[in-house]
Enzyme design. Sequence first.
Site, PDB file in Angstrom:
ATOM      1  CD  GLU A 440      -3.271  -0.837   1.861  1.00 41.66           C
ATOM      2  OE1 GLU A 440      -3.144   0.213   2.700  1.00 41.66           O
ATOM      3  OE2 GLU A 440      -4.271  -1.610   1.858  1.00 41.66           O
TER       4      GLU A 440
HETATM    5  C1  LIG Z   1       3.293  -9.446   0.356  1.00 40.85           C
HETATM    6  C2  LIG Z   1       2.800  -8.461  -0.657  1.00 40.85           C
HETATM    7  C3  LIG Z   1       1.250  -8.312  -0.872  1.00 40.85           C
HETATM    8  C4  LIG Z   1       1.049  -7.294  -1.756  1.00 40.85           C
HETATM    9  N1  LIG Z   1      -0.336  -7.431  -2.392  1.00 40.85           N
HETATM   10  C5  LIG Z   1      -0.527  -6.475  -3.309  1.00 40.85           C
HETATM   11  C6  LIG Z   1      -1.844  -6.586  -4.056  1.00 40.85           C
HETATM   12  O1  LIG Z   1      -2.821  -7.251  -3.630  1.00 40.85           O
HETATM   13  N2  LIG Z   1      -2.316  -6.161  -5.094  1.00 40.85           N
HETATM   14  C7  LIG Z   1      -1.098  -5.175  -5.996  1.00 40.85           C
HETATM   15  O2  LIG Z   1      -1.594  -4.597  -6.708  1.00 40.85           O
HETATM   16  N3  LIG Z   1       0.163  -5.174  -5.289  1.00 40.85           N
HETATM   17  C8  LIG Z   1       0.332  -5.690  -3.947  1.00 40.85           C
HETATM   18  N4  LIG Z   1       1.658  -5.574  -3.445  1.00 40.85           N
HETATM   19  C9  LIG Z   1       2.449  -4.943  -4.138  1.00 40.85           C
HETATM   20  C10 LIG Z   1       2.950  -3.783  -3.461  1.00 40.85           C
HETATM   21  O3  LIG Z   1       2.058  -2.684  -3.475  1.00 40.85           O
HETATM   22  C11 LIG Z   1       4.362  -3.367  -4.123  1.00 40.85           C
HETATM   23  O4  LIG Z   1       5.192  -4.137  -3.697  1.00 40.85           O
HETATM   24  C12 LIG Z   1       4.730  -1.974  -3.479  1.00 40.85           C
HETATM   25  O5  LIG Z   1       4.106  -0.850  -4.346  1.00 40.85           O
HETATM   26  C13 LIG Z   1       6.359  -1.391  -4.013  1.00 40.85           C
HETATM   27  O6  LIG Z   1       6.613  -1.945  -5.222  1.00 40.85           O
HETATM   28  P1  LIG Z   1       7.961  -2.890  -5.513  1.00 40.85           P
HETATM   29  O7  LIG Z   1       7.929  -4.109  -4.579  1.00 40.85           O
HETATM   30  O8  LIG Z   1       8.035  -3.095  -6.998  1.00 40.85           O
HETATM   31  O9  LIG Z   1       9.154  -2.026  -5.070  1.00 40.85           O
HETATM   32  P2  LIG Z   1       9.780  -0.569  -5.971  1.00 40.85           P
HETATM   33  O10 LIG Z   1       8.678   0.161  -6.613  1.00 40.85           O
HETATM   34  O11 LIG Z   1      10.775  -1.240  -6.906  1.00 40.85           O
HETATM   35  O12 LIG Z   1      10.562   0.054  -4.956  1.00 40.85           O
HETATM   36  C14 LIG Z   1      11.832  -0.373  -4.179  1.00 40.85           C
HETATM   37  C15 LIG Z   1      12.141   0.891  -3.196  1.00 40.85           C
HETATM   38  O13 LIG Z   1      12.268   2.050  -4.155  1.00 40.85           O
HETATM   39  C16 LIG Z   1      11.812   3.046  -3.245  1.00 40.85           C
HETATM   40  N5  LIG Z   1      11.164   3.978  -4.316  1.00 40.85           N
HETATM   41  C17 LIG Z   1      10.505   3.931  -5.324  1.00 40.85           C
HETATM   42  N6  LIG Z   1      10.395   5.196  -6.093  1.00 40.85           N
HETATM   43  C18 LIG Z   1      10.765   5.907  -5.030  1.00 40.85           C
HETATM   44  C19 LIG Z   1      10.860   7.479  -5.118  1.00 40.85           C
HETATM   45  N7  LIG Z   1      10.529   8.051  -6.262  1.00 40.85           N
HETATM   46  N8  LIG Z   1      11.277   8.219  -4.077  1.00 40.85           N
HETATM   47  C20 LIG Z   1      11.855   7.467  -3.245  1.00 40.85           C
HETATM   48  N9  LIG Z   1      12.005   5.893  -2.939  1.00 40.85           N
HETATM   49  C21 LIG Z   1      11.591   5.394  -4.180  1.00 40.85           C
HETATM   50  C22 LIG Z   1      10.531   2.340  -2.621  1.00 40.85           C
HETATM   51  O14 LIG Z   1      10.077   3.123  -1.375  1.00 40.85           O
HETATM   52  C23 LIG Z   1      11.031   1.201  -2.193  1.00 40.85           C
HETATM   53  O15 LIG Z   1      12.015   1.266  -1.109  1.00 40.85           O
HETATM   54  C24 LIG Z   1       2.196  -6.873  -2.776  1.00 40.85           C
HETATM   55  C25 LIG Z   1       3.368  -6.722  -2.263  1.00 40.85           C
HETATM   56  C26 LIG Z   1       3.733  -7.687  -1.335  1.00 40.85           C
HETATM   57  C27 LIG Z   1       5.134  -7.825  -1.072  1.00 40.85           C
END
Ligand SMILES: Cc1cc2nc3c(=O)[nH]c(=O)nc-3n(C[C@H](O)[C@H](O)[C@H](O)COP(=O)(O)OP(=O)(O)OC[C@H]3O[C@@H](n4cnc5c(N)ncnc54)[C@H](O)[C@@H]3O)c2cc1C
Length: 766
Positions: A440
């Site tokens: 989220e």
């Molecule tokens: C267990 C689990 C359940 C989930 N359930 C759902 C679901 O039901 N539906 C769904 O759609 N998604 C779901 N998600 C996805 C979740 O919302 C994403 O994992 C989350 O949005 C982060 O994306 P990412 O993991 O690809 O990280 P990335 O986007 O690759 O981020 C990596 C890091 O970079 C940081 N970052 C990125 N951009 C910036 C910026 N501009 N400035 C500073 N820092 C930045 C982030 O904070 C993070 O620390 C789930 C994820 C998990 C792990």
Amino acid sequence: MPQSSFRRDWITKPIFRLAQRALPRLSDTEREAIEAGDVWWDADIFTGNPDWKKLLAFAPAHLSEEEEQFIAGPVEELCGMVDDWKVNWLWHDLPPEVWDYLKAKKFFAMIIPKAYGGLGFSAYAHSEVIRKLSSRSICVACTAMVPNSLGPGELLLQFGTKEQQDSWLPRLARGEEIPCFGLTSPEAGSDAASMTDSGVVCRGTYEGRETLGIRLNWHKRYITLGPIATVLGLAFKLSDPDHLIGNRDDIGITLALVPTHLPGVNIGRRHLPAMHVFQNGPNWGHDVFIPMDNVIGGVGQAGKGWKMLMSALAAGRGISLPSLSAAGAAFCAHVTGAYARIREQFHVPIAKFEAIDERLGRIAATAYLLDAARRMTCAALDEGHHPAVVTAIMKAQATERMRVAVSDAMDVHGGKAIIEGPLNYLGSLYRGVPIAITVEGANIVTRALIQFGQGAIRCHPYLLKEMTALEDSDRARGLDAFDKTFWAHVRHSLVNTFRAWGRAWTGGLVAPAPDAGAARPYYRQLSRHAAAFALAVDLSLLTLGGALKRKEMISARFGDILSELYLSSAALKRWNDEGRQKDDFPLLAYCMEASFATLAVRFDEIIANFPVRPVGWLLRFLIQPFGPRRRGPSDRVTDRCALIITEPSAARDRLTVDLFHPPADESDNGVARLERAFAMTVAVQPIRDRMHTARVRDVAQAQKQRTISADEAARLKAAAEAVAAAIAVDDFAPEELTARGAAHKEDVSSQATSQQIPQSRPQAAE
Ligand SMILES: Cc1cc2nc3c(=O)[nH]c(=O)nc-3n(C[C@H](O)[C@H](O)[C@H](O)COP(=O)(O)OP(=O)(O)OC[C@H]3O[C@@H](n4cnc5c(N)ncnc54)[C@H](O)[C@@H]3O)c2cc1C
């Protein structure tokens, strides 16, 4: 009619032109995120002069009788049905009877109104349910959380057509449909709007009839409930090359309902998130055809998906994860206080060591603060607010602070919390923390871009109005609006400069505070910091403008200040709402002193790193002339907070109220053993004190010399046995572990040979 005047035409107009050139263009997704939801107490903070009386008069959250009964009945029963160890380590799923119970008792339909067969609960009741479930099993809490959070249910309620609501909501309420929501794809995580999942408007055949619809291709991952979902809420980019629904080629992010039985949908494979086995996995679709009617909100809402998502998140983000985090902190306070009381080293309970108290005090205060903020936020949601910035603060701050509380709890427990097995009651929570931090809206990006970045525009008393005026296509009307707002802004800034300066130089002595008993000085300090915040924000916007967005470290610190002001307000409100309990005052004092120290450091960091140096010097002079001078809670306050959770008391009960307590006869449950040992240890303390005075440590010797009676000796023995059972950890016969490993290996190799990756799976997933 334009209001011509000297000010408008000769002073405002050049500023208007300058500002138009300097104003960074908001992207569509940024604008939609800013427009989602509304503002609440966050806007008061931004004025620099929050109205405390208004906050204190705001009615606290409460449960209806029916909601209370649900929590005492089905929620309690569900908790009793779940064995978290077996679920995670043996079965890798909730048992069928738990799934049936979740559906039958409508745990997936807490937000669905009664008219559609749901429970129609308040935000607070919803939060209380998640909180209690979280204190028993993260798996069951996450399972219940998702359909009530960002998912088809919430989206249908907010944006669905009447036909869609009538058709889907009753089936969702009855548990006949299992929903999930797919937004995240491999290439698009935090930057979810950059997804490449596509939908093309076309004609196709659906249920034997030719119809106008959408051909979908997507690849999503991490989708909670995805592997077992019967209906997938899907976000994708819609295009209309043949102009079948309008005259635009690219329509934009759109949300639709995709029944998962349709040809081309691949669903079922699972991820294993930090060894938590709630259903979560990838899914993808190849040329899946859905009718136009499945677009949430109908064809009129095509292309408005991002705004819909942001709006749904605005409320949901304030409930699920903050509730889990508040439960996590309260659970840590409950078990760690008890454990530190029963665990002895060097012949004394470890709770007697100051270094342990330092952690216990922090855990106790965190539990107090998080529940205060959770309750206050739920009360706002129940009043009909959808404060997007507040809920983003809640999500990021609650999960971050839970992380600290859980780490503290782990450290105090030592090896006891590290060894996995049914007796370990902390390992599961510890493993779950990174999930809460990431979902989220991952915390780093939420802290850097949303809390303050959106807050500054959304909550500032004038900024959004000024931006809207600057972007007005009718230049004369825009100039009129800008003329009014800009000068009101200038007046506000001048007043606030003097206010912030006066309050800072008098150490907050002249800052306003309501008549709030012993807490009154805290209000003065918050008033002082709110004024300093508003001034610093105005100067930053004036001198950095759009560049502030890229100065993430500065922006994140402003986000921290805003968060501290919000959370501290909640702590003050809780103390007031609970009748200003004298025994809880140390908890309030800890929260406030810790907050003042963070505020002082963050202001200092902003000033020291402010890119426009003269502004940094000016801010130093105006709001922090003597540097950061707050040290955080004193050792005495910390010690008193630690004491609250290491001895039974009404204050301890208030802190850990409504967590699930396993039945005392659940002999293989670590928490049940701990609670028993804690009660018995406290009960025999007077006997041990007598032995201590008589300088005898051995029970038999004490009985022999009649310092204690035979009955008392028996009670001491029983208490010692209870403690031994509570500090015990699990061990396994080698074959128990290797058997599991062998079964797993067999399973993996059989999958590798028999289960080919489907042809239609996107390349990126290989
Ligand atoms: C267990 C689990 C359940 C989930 N359930 C759902 C679901 O039901 N539906 C769904 O759609 N998604 C779901 N998600 C996805 C979740 O919302 C994403 O994992 C989350 O949005 C982060 O994306 P990412 O993991 O690809 O990280 P990335 O986007 O690759 O981020 C990596 C890091 O970079 C940081 N970052 C990125 N951009 C910036 C910026 N501009 N400035 C500073 N820092 C930045 C982030 O904070 C993070 O620390 C789930 C994820 C998990 C792990």
